[in-house]
Design an enzyme around this catalytic site. Structure first.
Site, mmCIF file in Angstrom:
data_model
loop_
_atom_site.group_PDB
_atom_site.id
_atom_site.type_symbol
_atom_site.label_atom_id
_atom_site.label_comp_id
_atom_site.label_asym_id
_atom_site.label_seq_id
_atom_site.Cartn_x
_atom_site.Cartn_y
_atom_site.Cartn_z
ATOM 1 N N ASP A 16 0.863 -1.182 0.000
ATOM 2 C CA ASP A 16 0.000 0.000 0.000
ATOM 3 C C ASP A 16 0.901 1.233 0.000
ATOM 4 O O ASP A 16 1.794 1.341 0.847
ATOM 5 C CB ASP A 16 -0.879 -0.017 1.262
ATOM 6 C CG ASP A 16 -2.262 0.535 1.023
ATOM 7 O OD1 ASP A 16 -2.380 1.530 0.294
ATOM 8 O OD2 ASP A 16 -3.234 -0.025 1.571
ATOM 9 N N ASP B 249 -2.903 4.598 -2.720
ATOM 10 C CA ASP B 249 -4.008 5.051 -1.884
ATOM 11 C C ASP B 249 -4.472 6.458 -2.286
ATOM 12 O O ASP B 249 -3.642 7.379 -2.385
ATOM 13 C CB ASP B 249 -3.537 5.076 -0.425
ATOM 14 C CG ASP B 249 -4.624 5.517 0.521
ATOM 15 O OD1 ASP B 249 -5.558 4.740 0.736
ATOM 16 O OD2 ASP B 249 -4.554 6.656 1.026
ATOM 17 N N GLU C 84 -6.361 3.268 -6.122
ATOM 18 C CA GLU C 84 -7.662 3.220 -5.481
ATOM 19 C C GLU C 84 -8.575 4.194 -6.239
ATOM 20 O O GLU C 84 -8.213 5.346 -6.441
ATOM 21 C CB GLU C 84 -7.524 3.679 -4.033
ATOM 22 C CG GLU C 84 -8.830 3.598 -3.286
ATOM 23 C CD GLU C 84 -8.793 4.330 -1.956
ATOM 24 O OE1 GLU C 84 -7.961 5.230 -1.780
ATOM 25 O OE2 GLU C 84 -9.636 3.996 -1.114
ATOM 26 N N HIS D 146 -11.041 -3.137 3.484
ATOM 27 C CA HIS D 146 -10.972 -2.624 4.856
ATOM 28 C C HIS D 146 -11.780 -1.342 5.060
ATOM 29 O O HIS D 146 -11.885 -0.869 6.187
ATOM 30 C CB HIS D 146 -9.508 -2.360 5.207
ATOM 31 C CG HIS D 146 -8.948 -1.255 4.370
ATOM 32 N ND1 HIS D 146 -8.743 -1.391 3.006
ATOM 33 C CD2 HIS D 146 -8.616 0.018 4.675
ATOM 34 C CE1 HIS D 146 -8.296 -0.241 2.531
ATOM 35 N NE2 HIS D 146 -8.200 0.627 3.515
ATOM 36 N N ASP D 147 -12.294 -0.752 3.982
ATOM 37 C CA ASP D 147 -13.094 0.467 4.108
ATOM 38 C C ASP D 147 -14.584 0.171 4.077
ATOM 39 O O ASP D 147 -15.414 1.091 3.952
ATOM 40 C CB ASP D 147 -12.754 1.452 2.974
ATOM 41 C CG ASP D 147 -11.392 2.066 3.165
ATOM 42 O OD1 ASP D 147 -10.947 2.194 4.320
ATOM 43 O OD2 ASP D 147 -10.747 2.404 2.154
HETATM 44 C C1 NOJ Z 1 -8.276 5.145 1.464
HETATM 45 C C2 NOJ Z 1 -7.941 4.049 2.413
HETATM 46 O O1 NOJ Z 1 -8.381 2.841 1.870
HETATM 47 C C3 NOJ Z 1 -8.602 4.393 3.716
HETATM 48 O O2 NOJ Z 1 -8.558 3.344 4.640
HETATM 49 C C4 NOJ Z 1 -7.950 5.636 4.257
HETATM 50 O O3 NOJ Z 1 -8.626 6.038 5.431
HETATM 51 C C5 NOJ Z 1 -7.984 6.764 3.244
HETATM 52 N N1 NOJ Z 1 -7.659 6.341 1.918
HETATM 53 C C6 NOJ Z 1 -6.994 7.830 3.625
HETATM 54 O O4 NOJ Z 1 -5.702 7.335 3.439
#
Ligand code: NOJ
Length: 578
Positions: A131, A233, A287, A353-354
């Protein structure tokens, strides 16, 4: 030769023929025209390191914990791992706030642990995707400490500053700030700094060539260590118009239109490709995909030399507390497939994870249907074209924990939005109810290894509570059960790995107006697979024209198979058509 030896020989010959057949099929699938790449054929298993396995009893998962589970990971059959950030971090956002890009977070271990983890993966034929969090750093990164110290510091332009004597900066929305205000006043230099995420995550200034050079050197540092890929990210937000024009009132409702794919973002990606990505055998995935299909396509069109793979959110965003329309779900995934039919490549996923848990959002996590609906969703992810990204714990059918009080949450986004709700006199009870469905912490509870205290994740106090259902949903128990979700996952992974048609084959949606079932074919060089998925807790019928009496059933998540085109609740079948 006695009879026993003859039988053993016969079994050996049959075994050889069976292997030979599948090998032959692989070869027949293996057309020269396929632009074969390891990252297209990879099955990526995403590990949230904080919650996977704690080796030292401090309640936080760590690298040694992952090392201790490498044989388990290998047994899944997956061949690539994406780890959420493991760099030094004060953990305002669980590692997405990096204070040193060349070191390992203390909670997770040391660089020596990282080196053994990487070699342990490589020995097992597993690639490692790192990441890379470079839209922002931590405010505790040395760059930021320097940057905020004076207006003339050489690091000042590594971040975005607005001098207070010029008045209040034009409003920018922050996703994680308690006031949703992305400008934070800093008295040291009487100026505001920009943070699209939390106050402890100041945005880096990509318009500064020196900053870009620093990032490329960081990437080379890790690529030289042998990492096999980068997940970028929030990178769509990296480029900014540094004159900071006023945005129209209410822009925050569609902030992505104003934040994503701005300025010279494609130029930066091309530079990153030239400086780093093209020099190593690494895969790259950003992402998000910008605002349009064209944005997404441009990012990963091989001729443009930017990234390899798009990771679109439109599908995963469909699940809502009130449900989602399957017809719409099918439209979205079909549209994304067709966007990359001729060129470019896609990641396919229903969790990360989000997000809250896959089965709780897209399936049915009630005891009667959890297993079949988990398996059905897994079948979907693993039979679509595009690289599957599969989130740890979904192979057990882990569910949302559904905390009912704010004190149980740990996620900066959930906590700050709660505070915001409170500050504006909003309905905090409704908020907690909503979060039980959607908070990211639902997907971050400890991995359920066992039916012992804390799910066998830690001997200490876990940083976030374990889901009490670990007593019945856990790896140890599922490992023993041939019909478990876990063992189903392993089988479907093998099915994908043994059949290139599932990786590269043409996707065709069938029976598109069926509101209950999702059916499609995948075709490559004469091989034709039919996938039928029932998304409902009742029997569903699929309208198809194939004669299934001649088809070969390759996979079914029911031991008592259905016949023909009638599917049992949440049934998932894969046929090879003749
Ligand atoms: C996306 C990530 O997947 C998330 O977990 C994070 O909080 C935000 N970007 C900020 O880095």
């Amino acid at each position: 030769m006695n009879k026993a030896i003859a039988i053993v020989n016969l079994i050996a010959i049959l075994f050889f023929l069976d292997n030979f057949n599948s090998h032959a099929q692989n070869l027949s699938n293996n057309a020269d025209s396929l632009d074969r790449k390891w990252w297209k054929e990879a099955i990526v298993y995403q590990i949230y390191p904080r919650s996977f396995k704690d080796s030292d009893g401090d309640g936080v998962g760590d690298l040694k914990g992952i090392i201790s589970k490498l044989d388990y990971i290998k047994s899944l059959g997956i061949n690539a791992i994406w780890l959420n950030p493991i760099y030094s971090s004060p953990n305002d956002d669980n590692g997405y706030d990096v204070s040193d890009y060349r070191n390992i977070m203390k909670d997770f271990g040391t660089m020596a642990d990282f080196d053994s983890l990487l070699s342990g993966m490589h020995q097992r034929g597993i690639k490692f995707v790192m990441d890379l969090v470079v839209n922002h750093s931590s405010d505790e990164h040395d760059w930021f400490k320097q940057s905020r110290s004076s207006r003339t510091n050489p690091y000042r332009d590594y971040y975005h500053w607005w001098n207070a004597e010029d008045g209040k900066p034009p409003y920018r929305y922050s996703l994680f700030d308690v006031n949703n205000d992305a400008w934070m006043y800093d008295s040291t230099t009487n100026a505001y700094y920009l943070h699209y995420f939390s106050r402890k995550q100041p945005d880096l200034n990509w318009e500064n060539p020196k900053l870009r050079e620093e990032v490329y050197n960081i990437m080379k540092f890790w690529a030289d260590k042998g990492v096999d890929g980068f997940r970028l990210d929030a990178f769509g937000f990296a480029a900014k118009d540094t004159t900071f024009p006023q945005f129209p009132k209410g822009f925050e409702k569609h902030f992505s239109l104003y934040y994503s794919m701005q300025g010279n973002l494609h130029g930066y990606l091309q530079q990153m490709n030239k400086e780093v990505l093209s020099k190593y055998d690494v895969m790259s995935v950003a992402e998000g995909t910008g605002n349009t299909l064209e944005d997404a396509h441009n990012m990963v069109d091989a001729n443009r030399h930017e990234l390899n793979m798009a990771y679109p959110f439109e599908g995963i965003d469909l699940a809502k507390p009130e449900g989602y329309e399957l017809i719409h779900f099918k439209e979205v995934f079909s549209k994304w497939d067709s966007t990359f039919e001729q060129s470019g490549w896609l990641g396919v996923f229903l969790a990360n994870h989000d997000q809250a848990r896959m089965v709780s959002r897209f399936g049915n996590d009630s005891p009667a249907f959890r297993e079949h609906s988990s398996e059905m969703l897994t079948t979907f992810v693993l039979t679509m074209r595009g690289t599957p990204f599969y989130y740890n714990g979904d192979e057990l059918g882990m569910t949302n924990i559904r905390f009912n009080k704010i004190e149980d949450y740990r996620d900066v986004q959930t906590l700050n939005a709660y505070q915001h709700e409170k500050n504006i006199g909003g309905d905090t009870i409704a908020y907690i109810k909503r979060k039980a469905f959607e908070s990211r912490d639902n997907g971050r509870t400890p991995f359920q290894w066992d039916n012992i205290t804390n799910a066998g994740f830690t001997t200490g106090t876990p940083w976030i509570k374990a889901n009490p259902n670990y007593t019945t949903i856990n790896e140890k128990q599922q490992d023993k059960d041939p019909n478990s979700i876990l063992n189903y996952f392993k089988k479907i992974v093998q099915l994908r790995k043994n059949n290139l048609v599932l990786v590269y084959g043409k996707y065709t949606l069938l029976d598109k107006d069926n509101p209950d079932a999702y059916a499609y074919t995948r075709e490559l060089n004469g091989a034709k697979f039919l996938i039928m998925l029932n998304f409902r807790s009742k029997t569903s019928t699929v309208n198809i024209v194939f004669d299934l009496s001649k088809a070969k059933l390759l996979s079914d998540n029911y031991t008592a198979h259905s016949t023909g085109n009638v599917l049992q609740p949440y049934e998932a079948v894969v046929y090879q058509l003749q």
